[in-house]
Design a protein around this motif. Sequence first.
Motif, PDB file in Angstrom:
ATOM      1  N   VAL A 182      46.549  37.330  50.160  1.00  0.00           N
ATOM      2  CA  VAL A 182      47.175  36.584  48.934  1.00  0.00           C
ATOM      3  C   VAL A 182      45.577  37.219  48.236  1.00  0.00           C
ATOM      4  CG1 VAL A 182      46.558  34.704  47.696  1.00  0.00           C
ATOM      5  CG2 VAL A 182      48.705  34.688  49.043  1.00  0.00           C
ATOM      6  N   ALA A 183      44.316  37.132  49.329  1.00  0.00           N
ATOM      7  CA  ALA A 183      43.254  36.746  48.536  1.00  0.00           C
ATOM      8  C   ALA A 183      42.865  39.059  48.146  1.00  0.00           C
ATOM      9  CB  ALA A 183      42.241  37.513  49.767  1.00  0.00           C
ATOM     10  N   ASN A 184      43.628  39.542  48.728  1.00  0.00           N
ATOM     11  CA  ASN A 184      43.644  40.795  48.710  1.00  0.00           C
ATOM     12  C   ASN A 184      44.000  41.320  47.218  1.00  0.00           C
ATOM     13  OD1 ASN A 184      42.704  43.213  50.232  1.00  0.00           O
ATOM     14  ND2 ASN A 184      42.820  41.856  51.065  1.00  0.00           N
ATOM     15  N   ILE A 185      45.181  40.716  46.685  1.00  0.00           N
ATOM     16  CA  ILE A 185      46.163  40.480  45.406  1.00  0.00           C
ATOM     17  C   ILE A 185      44.672  40.145  44.837  1.00  0.00           C
ATOM     18  CG2 ILE A 185      47.677  39.648  44.393  1.00  0.00           C
ATOM     19  CD1 ILE A 185      49.587  40.105  46.883  1.00  0.00           C
ATOM     20  N   TRP A 186      44.626  39.481  44.383  1.00  0.00           N
ATOM     21  CA  TRP A 186      43.907  38.425  43.964  1.00  0.00           C
ATOM     22  C   TRP A 186      42.526  39.212  43.536  1.00  0.00           C
ATOM     23  CZ3 TRP A 186      42.777  35.475  39.381  1.00  0.00           C
ATOM     24  CH2 TRP A 186      41.489  34.809  39.762  1.00  0.00           C
ATOM     25  N   MET A 187      41.541  40.015  44.740  1.00  0.00           N
ATOM     26  CA  MET A 187      40.638  40.612  44.118  1.00  0.00           C
ATOM     27  C   MET A 187      40.667  42.056  43.267  1.00  0.00           C
ATOM     28  SD  MET A 187      38.499  42.506  46.692  1.00  0.00           S
ATOM     29  CE  MET A 187      37.436  44.707  46.995  1.00  0.00           C
ATOM     30  N   ALA A 188      42.484  42.690  43.488  1.00  0.00           N
ATOM     31  CA  ALA A 188      43.047  43.623  42.743  1.00  0.00           C
ATOM     32  C   ALA A 188      42.892  42.713  41.228  1.00  0.00           C
ATOM     33  CB  ALA A 188      44.029  44.582  43.567  1.00  0.00           C
ATOM     34  N   VAL A 189      42.662  41.544  41.101  1.00  0.00           N
ATOM     35  CA  VAL A 189      43.187  41.624  39.468  1.00  0.00           C
ATOM     36  C   VAL A 189      41.974  41.220  39.470  1.00  0.00           C
ATOM     37  CG1 VAL A 189      43.514  38.800  38.021  1.00  0.00           C
ATOM     38  CG2 VAL A 189      45.511  39.806  40.149  1.00  0.00           C
ATOM     39  N   LEU A 190      40.920  40.833  39.860  1.00  0.00           N
ATOM     40  CA  LEU A 190      39.707  40.283  40.128  1.00  0.00           C
ATOM     41  C   LEU A 190      38.681  42.228  38.910  1.00  0.00           C
ATOM     42  CD1 LEU A 190      37.820  37.909  42.227  1.00  0.00           C
ATOM     43  CD2 LEU A 190      38.397  37.378  39.475  1.00  0.00           C
TER      44      LEU A 190
END
Length: 417
Positions: A182-190
């Motif tokens: 979940v954290a890496n998906i959000w990082m990709a969005v950022l």
Amino acid sequence: MADTHTALITNDAVVLGLLAIILGFIFKTSSSENPKLKAFYKYVPALLLCYFLPSLLNTFGIVDGHSSNVYYVASRYLLPACLILLTISIDLKAILNLGPKALIMFLVGTLGIVVGGPLSILVVSVFNPDLVGGHGPEAVWRGMTTVAGSWIGGGANQASMKEMFEVGGDIFSVMVTVDVIVANIWMAVLLLMAANHKKIDAATGADTTAIEDLKNRVEKYHAEHARMPTLNDYMTIIAIAFGITGLAHFCADFLGPFFANNYAWAKEYSLNSKFFWLIVISTTIGISLSFTKVRQIEAFGASKVASSFLYILVASIGLHMNVTAIFSNPGLFLIGAIWMLTHASLMLIVAKVIKAPLFYMAVGSQANVGGAASAPVVASAFHPSLAPVGVLLAVLGYGVGTYMAYICGLMMQAVAP
């Protein structure tokens, strides 16, 4: 799962050697210029492998993680030493110089995680209470406390929550995967937003002049203070880290039993736990020393030494994992998604209201969720010289992570079905 009689390796020195080789292999390959390896690590985070590969030793009976003392040594000696070194390097004055909006966005990110945990439990319990249920060490809310520790601070805070709330190995296995994915998906969005930050800032009417001053200030500070470490420097780091760890153990050995014997309610708040006091005392002394000249040890690599301790801890935690638990409850990813959506929504709304530049929102978020490992990555997506700002805010996360994740854990315990 391995048991004491069938484990192939029972000598902890051999186990530690295997973990060191695994970590060395992961770091060597993840920093390689080989196109195939770069493509692999683009999708598989190195941190996940640091948990996952040691867990295979346990799953296939090569090592019995539960009878090994490697984790105990790492969590009782290396973890507090790591927290001390990370918190000593906090420069509160430099963080305040970033302006109120940077701090506001960081704290809003922290608040989003503290509130998002219990909120996701409440939302999911409306249509599937079993998904957020469970009893004893394997209760879902307990596993979620480790995610709170990771998303507010980092691996050290995550390990602290695992101990404080006595989180079971199976639920922890699942939550590590939920955390990282979940954290890496959000990082990709950022990172996607960072690539378009000029358009987004123009649309929101954010004032970005402070960012330019920030770039210059950060570059100047690091040019003046960074230097090559000597043996004397490393021995100073070791003396401070383990000297304070010893003091924290000394105090914890008194405080834990004192609360256990004199206050019946102490157990509800972990005040009877020696480990609780060990972590709180270590963190508090570290933050206190950040206001003194001791903070200068960061100039010769205190946080790098701390990170090496942290990764040994991460690998030893992996020894307790059962990888098959990952497939047993995919519904927990829904909880993670709702949790992250709460954090993200709150940050975007506040950023819009106070007209904060996207840089503050993105780095404030990643300093919470990703910590010192990935916050500089997001910061440097705006400008390479801004990477240390990510580290600065992430280290602040280490400072507040244990306290805020503990509060979040108590809130999740209160609302869990």
